[in-house]
Design a protein around this motif. Structure first.
Motif, PDB file in Angstrom:
ATOM      1  N   ASN A   1       0.817  -1.216   0.000  1.00 33.01           N
ATOM      2  CA  ASN A   1       0.000   0.000   0.000  1.00 33.01           C
ATOM      3  C   ASN A   1       0.849   1.265   0.000  1.00 33.01           C
ATOM      4  O   ASN A   1       0.581   2.210   0.730  1.00 33.01           O
ATOM      5  CB  ASN A   1      -0.966  -0.010   1.191  1.00 33.01           C
ATOM      6  N   PHE A   2       1.862   1.276  -0.832  1.00 32.90           N
ATOM      7  CA  PHE A   2       2.749   2.435  -0.913  1.00 32.90           C
ATOM      8  C   PHE A   2       2.030   3.582  -1.613  1.00 32.90           C
ATOM      9  O   PHE A   2       1.364   3.394  -2.624  1.00 32.90           O
ATOM     10  CB  PHE A   2       4.013   2.072  -1.687  1.00 32.90           C
ATOM     11  N   GLY A   3       2.183   4.803  -1.084  1.00 36.71           N
ATOM     12  CA  GLY A   3       1.609   5.985  -1.705  1.00 36.71           C
ATOM     13  C   GLY A   3       0.164   6.252  -1.338  1.00 36.71           C
ATOM     14  O   GLY A   3      -0.530   6.984  -2.043  1.00 36.71           O
ATOM     15  N   CYS A   4      -0.288   5.688  -0.229  1.00 38.04           N
ATOM     16  CA  CYS A   4      -1.667   5.947   0.209  1.00 38.04           C
ATOM     17  C   CYS A   4      -1.761   7.371   0.772  1.00 38.04           C
ATOM     18  O   CYS A   4      -0.772   8.088   0.843  1.00 38.04           O
ATOM     19  CB  CYS A   4      -2.111   4.923   1.240  1.00 38.04           C
ATOM     20  N   GLY A   5      -2.940   7.796   1.159  1.00 35.90           N
ATOM     21  CA  GLY A   5      -3.112   9.130   1.724  1.00 35.90           C
ATOM     22  C   GLY A   5      -3.552  10.136   0.687  1.00 35.90           C
ATOM     23  O   GLY A   5      -4.241   9.793  -0.275  1.00 35.90           O
ATOM     24  N   SER A   6      -3.142  11.387   0.848  1.00 34.86           N
ATOM     25  CA  SER A   6      -3.614  12.469  -0.017  1.00 34.86           C
ATOM     26  C   SER A   6      -3.050  12.329  -1.428  1.00 34.86           C
ATOM     27  O   SER A   6      -2.103  11.591  -1.671  1.00 34.86           O
ATOM     28  CB  SER A   6      -3.232  13.828   0.573  1.00 34.86           C
ATOM     29  N   SER A   7      -3.626  13.089  -2.352  1.00 34.35           N
ATOM     30  CA  SER A   7      -3.318  12.900  -3.770  1.00 34.35           C
ATOM     31  C   SER A   7      -2.158  13.744  -4.275  1.00 34.35           C
ATOM     32  O   SER A   7      -1.971  13.867  -5.467  1.00 34.35           O
ATOM     33  CB  SER A   7      -4.557  13.224  -4.609  1.00 34.35           C
ATOM     34  N   ARG A   8      -1.362  14.315  -3.393  1.00 35.58           N
ATOM     35  CA  ARG A   8      -0.324  15.265  -3.795  1.00 35.58           C
ATOM     36  C   ARG A   8       0.622  14.733  -4.867  1.00 35.58           C
ATOM     37  O   ARG A   8       1.267  13.695  -4.699  1.00 35.58           O
ATOM     38  CB  ARG A   8       0.459  15.750  -2.570  1.00 35.58           C
TER      39      ARG A   8
END
Length: 200
Positions: free
Chosen positions: A76-83
């Motif tokens: 799940n690398f790069g989860c979180g906000s869409s920056r």
């Protein structure tokens, strides 16, 4: 956008799951809209101590991995906000490829638009790649996008899947605008016909 065809280099192991985009590039670095200069902020909250000095325990601060071109990462690398600054920071540091079992959708798409190859592998194959990466600077990985293979330091080869359109764009260094401009002649012809009909 820089073409991605073949990449050979050291892979840094990051055995952490759920690395979110705020961990990749903290919020204080989001004030710029430039794609350069963000490498210094990559993983800043864990890469640096409170006094600004480097944490020697962080993988990218270790001599073997300072020039890593590949990151082998947990689920799940790069989860979180869409920056979009997250792939910018990775690319500016020198990372061209991230390998994991899964990626957040928005980060996955943003990365491809910025010339980063994200490869999804099975948990078993990821463990093999972690073991290769943990051998340090003497163990490089070789990635061939055309053949869709990852070759380990001992010659073992893994095959990976990639969506054909994404592969085409990476091989040819095309973002969405570049892809559209490939059809520039057809677009111009269409617009000329509209103009002849008085619709423009």
């Amino acid at each position: 956008m820089e073409k991605f065809t073949h990449l050979e280099g050291v892979a840094a192991p990051m055995r952490i799951i759920n690395v979110d985009t705020d961990r990749i590039i903290p919020k204080q670095y989001l004030k710029t809209i430039k794609r350069t200069g963000l490498g210094k902020g990559l993983f800043a909250d864990v890469r640096y101590r409170d006094d600004g000095s480097e944490d020697p325990d962080f993988v990218l601060n270790q001599p073997a991995y300072r020039n890593a071109k590949i990151l082998v990462a947990g689920d799940n690398f790069g989860c979180g906000s869409s920056r979009e600054h997250a792939p910018w920071a990775l690319a500016d540091f020198g990372i061209r490829c991230v390998i994991s079992t899964s990626f957040a959708d928005i980060f996955f798409n943003n990365s491809a638009k910025n010339g980063l190859l994200l490869i999804t592998v099975s948990p078993e194959d990821l463990e093999k790649l972690f073991q290769d990466a943990e051998r340090g600077a003497n163990a490089t990985l070789s990635i061939d996008l055309e053949a869709q293979t990852i070759k380990g330091p001992d010659g073992g080869t893994l095959h990976f899947d990639i969506e054909p359109g994404r592969k085409h764009n990476l091989l040819n260094g095309l973002d969405e605008i570049g892809t559209t401009l490939q059809r520039d002649a057809a677009i111009s012809t269409y617009e000329d016909k509209l103009a002849e009909r008085g619709w423009v």
